[in-house]
Design an enzyme around this catalytic site. Structure first.
Site, PDB file in Angstrom:
ATOM      1  N   LYS A 173     -46.465  -8.497  40.688  1.00 31.23           N
ATOM      2  CA  LYS A 173     -47.579  -8.927  39.829  1.00 31.23           C
ATOM      3  C   LYS A 173     -47.262  -8.439  38.416  1.00 31.23           C
ATOM      4  O   LYS A 173     -47.386  -7.272  38.091  1.00 31.23           O
ATOM      5  CB  LYS A 173     -48.927  -8.353  40.280  1.00 31.23           C
ATOM      6  CG  LYS A 173     -50.063  -9.119  39.603  1.00 31.23           C
ATOM      7  CD  LYS A 173     -51.185  -8.269  39.073  1.00 31.23           C
ATOM      8  CE  LYS A 173     -51.149  -7.620  37.762  1.00 31.23           C
ATOM      9  NZ  LYS A 173     -51.207  -8.394  36.532  1.00 31.23           N
ATOM     10  N   GLU A 248     -45.032   5.335  37.145  1.00 31.02           N
ATOM     11  CA  GLU A 248     -44.641   5.834  35.815  1.00 31.02           C
ATOM     12  C   GLU A 248     -45.809   5.554  34.903  1.00 31.02           C
ATOM     13  O   GLU A 248     -46.168   4.399  34.695  1.00 31.02           O
ATOM     14  CB  GLU A 248     -43.409   5.088  35.312  1.00 31.02           C
ATOM     15  CG  GLU A 248     -42.190   5.210  36.201  1.00 31.02           C
ATOM     16  CD  GLU A 248     -41.817   6.629  36.478  1.00 31.02           C
ATOM     17  OE1 GLU A 248     -41.773   7.425  35.520  1.00 31.02           O
ATOM     18  OE2 GLU A 248     -41.597   6.967  37.646  1.00 31.02           O
ATOM     19  N   CYS A 282     -43.192   3.986  26.430  1.00 29.61           N
ATOM     20  CA  CYS A 282     -43.757   5.232  26.947  1.00 29.61           C
ATOM     21  C   CYS A 282     -43.002   6.435  26.403  1.00 29.61           C
ATOM     22  O   CYS A 282     -43.528   7.533  26.340  1.00 29.61           O
ATOM     23  CB  CYS A 282     -43.716   5.231  28.462  1.00 29.61           C
ATOM     24  SG  CYS A 282     -42.072   4.926  29.092  1.00 29.61           S
ATOM     25  N   GLU A 383     -52.423   8.672  23.570  1.00 30.25           N
ATOM     26  CA  GLU A 383     -51.179   7.890  23.503  1.00 30.25           C
ATOM     27  C   GLU A 383     -51.394   6.711  22.554  1.00 30.25           C
ATOM     28  O   GLU A 383     -52.266   5.874  22.797  1.00 30.25           O
ATOM     29  CB  GLU A 383     -50.828   7.388  24.905  1.00 30.25           C
ATOM     30  CG  GLU A 383     -49.517   6.647  24.948  1.00 30.25           C
ATOM     31  CD  GLU A 383     -49.225   6.049  26.324  1.00 30.25           C
ATOM     32  OE1 GLU A 383     -50.160   5.606  27.003  1.00 30.25           O
ATOM     33  OE2 GLU A 383     -48.041   6.014  26.691  1.00 30.25           O
TER      34      GLU A 383
END
Ligand code: NDP
Length: 481
Positions: A173, A248, A282, A383
């Site tokens: 997906k 992750e 990331c 973040e």
């Protein structure tokens, strides 16, 4: 405009409901194509197909599965222009970078195929006479692979490749905004002659399609990369049927520049890497902690590099930084910059959208340097995941290690110093999965990524360690008396 299909049990199909949704070109804001919006019944079919295909695929020899992945690598190379085109038009990746990703994709698939043939189990020490006890490496089973939008091609293959090569069957997906790339990826993989049902693709929103996968009793493992908050939801959903979850998640990575660092090199190399892929990575540093005695020099060199970044349309060969992948992400970064200003930070450069055509239509944001930040500012705590770099001042090593570790994340960190033992001392104190000393983060298929530090993830990806996550060790004990 083209409407694409999903891939279930070896066939290209529409959804049961007939619903579709559009993906958008982030450089122009225009619709690119439409993809199926799957429902629970479509997910069910994909999971059933993956279960039916599992016995044959998992019993195939390792060399045959590796050969399939090598065929896939050749096909990715053959179709790299189409993949590059979609990275550019659906994600906004500058074409030069997209070509680099396509080449890295082939390299990574070759690596995956090769190392899979060296994966081993273990024979245990004999503790009962005339018996042999051993651990056999077996696939986990049916694997739901849920990918983010930020480096779409690499994300898909770095999870699907090791899952398939170790004998699992998959349902992919992709992130909704990168769905057409997910279709193209699956079309290419289909050409590698996978048995029917081994690879399936469903497209649609994470909240419904993703949830249907993570709660489905027919799914054995969830391999997810994305935001930490989504990861928490998935862990809860998957707990109902006790699935293995490897994830992750987010990062807010500190980079420490000591007084005795090669400041010019540090500033130039970090600035040069920071804004690649519009800093939607990331691994992008979230916080640069610079010693007070070299702070001004670092800010000046860093900002000068950033001012030279060529922002442009991603299909232009000269473009170094394109648009952000979505309007939602652009607005999120703008919010962080606005809040930083209100909280007392200084915008050294960037900070706004370009206003001149043709960049005024897409999701562009000028590369931004935010200096004089303090540790408590929102932009420093969260973040950013976009083209803004925060720079902070520190005065002692003890202080900076505490600040660097004071985060809900722990993905990676950087240390710049010309003093080797200081580098190792700081590295020892940092609670993160990876540390890069006197260099920005580099990626190769051999290097593991992620791990288990705080809210940055569960389990490893890439390298041999990442591949092993897709296997279980089955214990067998046999008497020969
Ligand atoms: P999201 O978590 O929003 O989405 C990731 C995927 O999860 C998408 O396919 C999304 O679908 C799906 N999803 C959303 N909600 C659910 C749910 N409830 N159940 C199941 N699936 C769901 O992340 P982004 O795509 O925004 O990616 C950015 C994030 O990914 C950043 O936090 C970044 O740090 C992290 N990341 C981490 C990496 C690492 O290695 N540690 C590497 C790359 C990114 P949909 O698109 O339809 O919403």
């Amino acid at each position: 405009m083209q409407t694409y299909k999903m891939f279930i049990n070896g066939e290209w199909v529409d959804t049961e409901s007939g619903k579709t949704f559009a993906t958008i070109n982030p450089s122009t804001g225009e619709e690119l194509g439409r993809v199926p919006q799957a429902g629970i019944e479509d997910v069910d079919k994909a999971v059933n197909a993956a279960n039916q295909a599992l016995p044959e695929w998992s019993k195939m020899t390792q060399s045959d599965r590796a050969k399939t992945i090598l065929r896939f690598a050749d096909l990715v190379e053959e179709h790299s222009e189409e993949l590059v085109d979609l990275e550019v038009n659906e994600h906004g990746t500058p074409i030069m970078l997209a070509r680099g990703f396509a080449a890295a994709a082939v390299d990574q698939l070759e690596y995956i195929a090769c190392i899979s043939r060296g994966l081993m189990g273990q024979v245990l020490p004999q503790s009962i006479p005339n018996t042999i006890g051993y651990l056999q490496r077996v696939p986990i089973g049916v694997c739901a692979v849920i990918t983010p939008w930020n480096v779409p091609l690499m994300m898909m293959l770095s999870m699907i490749g090791p899952a398939l090569v170790t004998g699992n069957t998959c349902i992919l997906k992709p992130a909704s905004v990168s769905s057409i790339l997910g279709v193209k990826f699956t079309e290419i993989l289909e050409k590698a002659d996978l048995p029917r049902g081994v690879m399936n693709l469903v497209t649609g929103p994470g909240g419904s399609v993703g949830d249907a996968l993570t709660t489905h009793p027919g799914v054995d493992m969830v391999r997810f990369t994305g935001a930490s908050d989504t990861g928490k939801e998935i862990l809860m959903a998957a707990s109902q049927t006790v699935k293995k979850c490897v994830m992750e998640l987010g990062g807010n990575n500190p980079v420490i520049v000591c007084e005795d660092a090669n400041v010019e090199k540090a500033a130039k190399l970090q600035a040069g890497r920071h804004y690649g892929n519009s800093a939607q990575n990331c691994s992008t540093p979230g916080r640069y902690y610079v010693h007070e005695n070299v702070y001004d020099e670092f800010v000046e060199v860093f900002a000068n590099e950033v001012k030279g970044i060529n922002v442009g349309l991603p299909w232009d060969e000269k473009t170094a930084m394109g648009p952000m992948a979505s309007l939602q992400q652009l607005e999120k970064v703008e919010y962080y910059i606005k809040t930083a200003k209100e909280q007392g930070a200084r915008i050294v450069c960037g900070g706004s959208r370009p206003s001149t055509p043709p960049l005024d239509k897409g999701h562009f944001l000028m590369p931004t340097v935010v200096a004089d930040c303090t540790h408590d500012m929102t932009i420093v705590r969260e973040e950013i995941f976009g083209p803004a770099a925060c720079i902070l001042k520190f005065s002692s090593e003890e202080e900076v290690v505490k600040l660097a570790n004071d985060s809900e994340y722990g993905l990676c960190a950087g240390v710049w110093t010309e003093n080797g033992s200081k580098a190792m001392k700081i590295t020892d104190e940092l609670r993160v999965d990876s540390v890069f000393i006197n260099m920005p983060r580099m990626m190769t298929p051999e290097f593991p990524w992620g791990g288990n530090v705080r809210q940055s993830g569960v389990g490893k990806s890439d390298s041999v360690c990442g591949m092993e996550e897709f296997t279980d060790l089955k214990f067998i004990c046999k008497s020969y008396s």
